[in-house]
Design a protein around this motif. Structure first.
Motif, short mmCIF file in Angstrom:
data_model
loop_
_atom_site.label_atom_id
_atom_site.label_comp_id
_atom_site.label_asym_id
_atom_site.label_seq_id
_atom_site.Cartn_x
_atom_site.Cartn_y
_atom_site.Cartn_z
N ILE A 115 35.15 39.69 53.08
CA ILE A 115 35.00 40.74 52.14
C ILE A 115 36.00 40.42 51.06
O ILE A 115 37.18 40.81 51.09
CB ILE A 115 35.13 42.24 52.88
N THR A 116 35.52 39.97 49.83
CA THR A 116 36.31 39.53 48.59
C THR A 116 36.85 40.71 47.96
O THR A 116 37.88 40.57 47.36
CB THR A 116 35.43 38.56 48.03
N TYR A 117 36.06 41.65 47.96
CA TYR A 117 36.71 42.89 47.16
C TYR A 117 36.61 44.26 47.88
O TYR A 117 35.68 44.67 48.18
CB TYR A 117 35.87 43.14 45.88
N ILE A 118 37.54 44.91 47.88
CA ILE A 118 37.92 45.91 48.95
C ILE A 118 38.24 47.22 48.09
O ILE A 118 39.18 47.21 47.40
CB ILE A 118 38.89 45.71 50.29
N GLY A 119 37.87 48.29 48.59
CA GLY A 119 38.03 49.43 47.77
C GLY A 119 37.06 50.51 48.45
O GLY A 119 36.48 50.22 49.65
N SER A 120 37.06 51.81 47.97
CA SER A 120 36.10 52.88 48.49
C SER A 120 34.66 51.99 48.69
O SER A 120 33.74 52.53 49.42
CB SER A 120 36.21 54.20 47.73
N ILE A 121 34.27 51.43 47.48
CA ILE A 121 33.04 50.54 47.50
C ILE A 121 33.46 49.07 47.70
O ILE A 121 34.42 48.90 46.79
CB ILE A 121 32.11 50.92 46.33
N CYS A 122 33.22 48.46 48.70
CA CYS A 122 33.45 46.95 48.66
C CYS A 122 32.44 46.15 48.13
O CYS A 122 31.16 46.69 48.30
CB CYS A 122 33.58 46.70 50.15
N HIS A 123 32.57 44.86 48.10
CA HIS A 123 31.52 44.14 47.49
C HIS A 123 31.87 42.67 48.34
O HIS A 123 33.05 42.34 48.33
CB HIS A 123 31.70 43.83 45.91
N ARG A 217 39.23 55.61 40.33
CA ARG A 217 39.29 57.09 40.42
C ARG A 217 39.25 57.91 41.78
O ARG A 217 39.68 58.83 42.02
CB ARG A 217 37.92 57.54 39.70
N ASN A 218 38.74 57.10 42.79
CA ASN A 218 38.69 57.42 44.28
C ASN A 218 39.40 56.50 45.13
O ASN A 218 38.64 55.74 45.80
CB ASN A 218 37.10 57.62 44.63
N PRO A 219 40.63 56.21 44.98
CA PRO A 219 41.35 55.01 45.67
C PRO A 219 41.09 55.13 47.29
O PRO A 219 40.97 56.36 47.72
CB PRO A 219 42.79 55.42 45.29
N LEU A 220 40.77 54.00 47.85
CA LEU A 220 40.64 54.04 49.34
C LEU A 220 41.98 54.14 49.93
O LEU A 220 43.17 53.60 49.63
CB LEU A 220 40.07 52.53 49.65
N MET A 221 42.08 55.05 50.93
CA MET A 221 43.50 55.40 51.49
C MET A 221 43.15 54.42 53.03
O MET A 221 42.38 54.71 53.85
CB MET A 221 43.72 56.84 51.85
N VAL A 222 44.27 53.70 53.21
CA VAL A 222 44.55 53.03 54.39
C VAL A 222 45.34 53.18 55.35
O VAL A 222 46.50 53.35 54.87
CB VAL A 222 44.02 51.48 54.22
N PRO A 223 45.35 53.30 56.65
CA PRO A 223 46.51 53.49 57.60
C PRO A 223 47.57 52.14 57.42
O PRO A 223 47.12 50.85 57.46
CB PRO A 223 46.10 53.45 58.94
N ASN A 224 48.88 52.65 57.08
CA ASN A 224 49.74 51.75 56.99
C ASN A 224 50.15 50.69 58.23
O ASN A 224 50.19 51.32 59.45
CB ASN A 224 51.01 52.02 56.17
#
Length: 224
Positions: A115-123, A217-224
């Motif tokens: 998964i080359t681009y990660i965010g709330s929407i990945c590509h 605008r809608n950052p992905l929040m991930v467990p640290n």
């Protein structure tokens, strides 16, 4: 088959419950973030950043072997010890993927794709097998006679690279197309309306721009 499915669900539930015992601190995802090393049985484990550690997997390979994932995931099943020290087996075809050096690899069509681009929407891109019907002459000619070609194939296959987007809220994977992107943008009504107002040509040209804009605008929040 049904029994193995419920066993798989029970295993995953146990692992997820264990991972959620501690308080979870989430941070905004950025390019420096690294997902924990291991095999992710389900997408929920990806969201919780709680994979099955390599040290729990039963194999003759050393956990630091560079071929670890290639060898382990080439088998029909993976065997591991759960939180209670019980040996478990899970079909490889049911796992979500794995993380190596903090990078996510998703299982799709029996291959593992970064998964080359990660965010709330990945590509990402993936190699898929495309089947097409074959148009052929069922007879072949040999000097004076036509012969029936009984072994002629009815379809052909080819491998193609294709682009996809993934909703990190649900784990759903969609083709990288304007309609699918517009659907995901609905979580940000103002941005959705802005994209929807574009011409078809502009929508095609600016898909990735709007993915980036949505993630900012809608950052992905991930467990640290």
């Amino acid at each position: 088959m049904l029994k193995s499915f419920f066993v798989f669900v029970a295993i995953v539930g146990q692992l997820n419950a264990s991972a959620q015992k501690d308080s979870v601190v989430k941070v905004p995802y950025n390019s420096d973030f690294k997902f924990k090393e291991g095999i992710y049985l389900t997408f929920d484990q990806v969201k919780n950043n709680s994979p099955l550690p390599k040290t729990r997997i039963i194999t003759s390979l050393d956990a630091e072997d560079s071929r670890f994932y290639e060898v382990v995931l080439d088998e029909k099943n993976i065997s591991f010890y759960d939180d209670l020290g019980m040996k478990r087996d899970v079909p490889v075809k049911r796992i979500w993927g794995y993380s190596r050096n903090g990078i996510l690899y998703l299982r799709m069509n029996d291959t593992y794709n970064r998964i080359t681009y990660i965010g709330s929407i990945c590509h990402f891109t993936a190699t898929i097998t495309v089947y097409q019907p074959s148009y052929y002459d069922p007879y072949y000619y040999n000097s004076n006679y036509y012969y029936r070609n009984w072994n002629a194939p009815s379809q052909t296959s080819s491998s193609q690279m294709k682009q996809f987007i993934m909703d990190f809220e649900t784990g759903k994977i969609l083709d990288y197309e304007e309609d699918n992107l517009e659907l995901l943008l609905m979580r940000d009504p103002a941005l959705h309306d802005e994209y929807a107002a574009l011409s078809k040509k502009k929508k095609e040209q600016m898909k990735f721009f709007y993915i980036r804009k949505f993630n900012e605008r809608n950052p992905l929040m991930v467990p640290n």
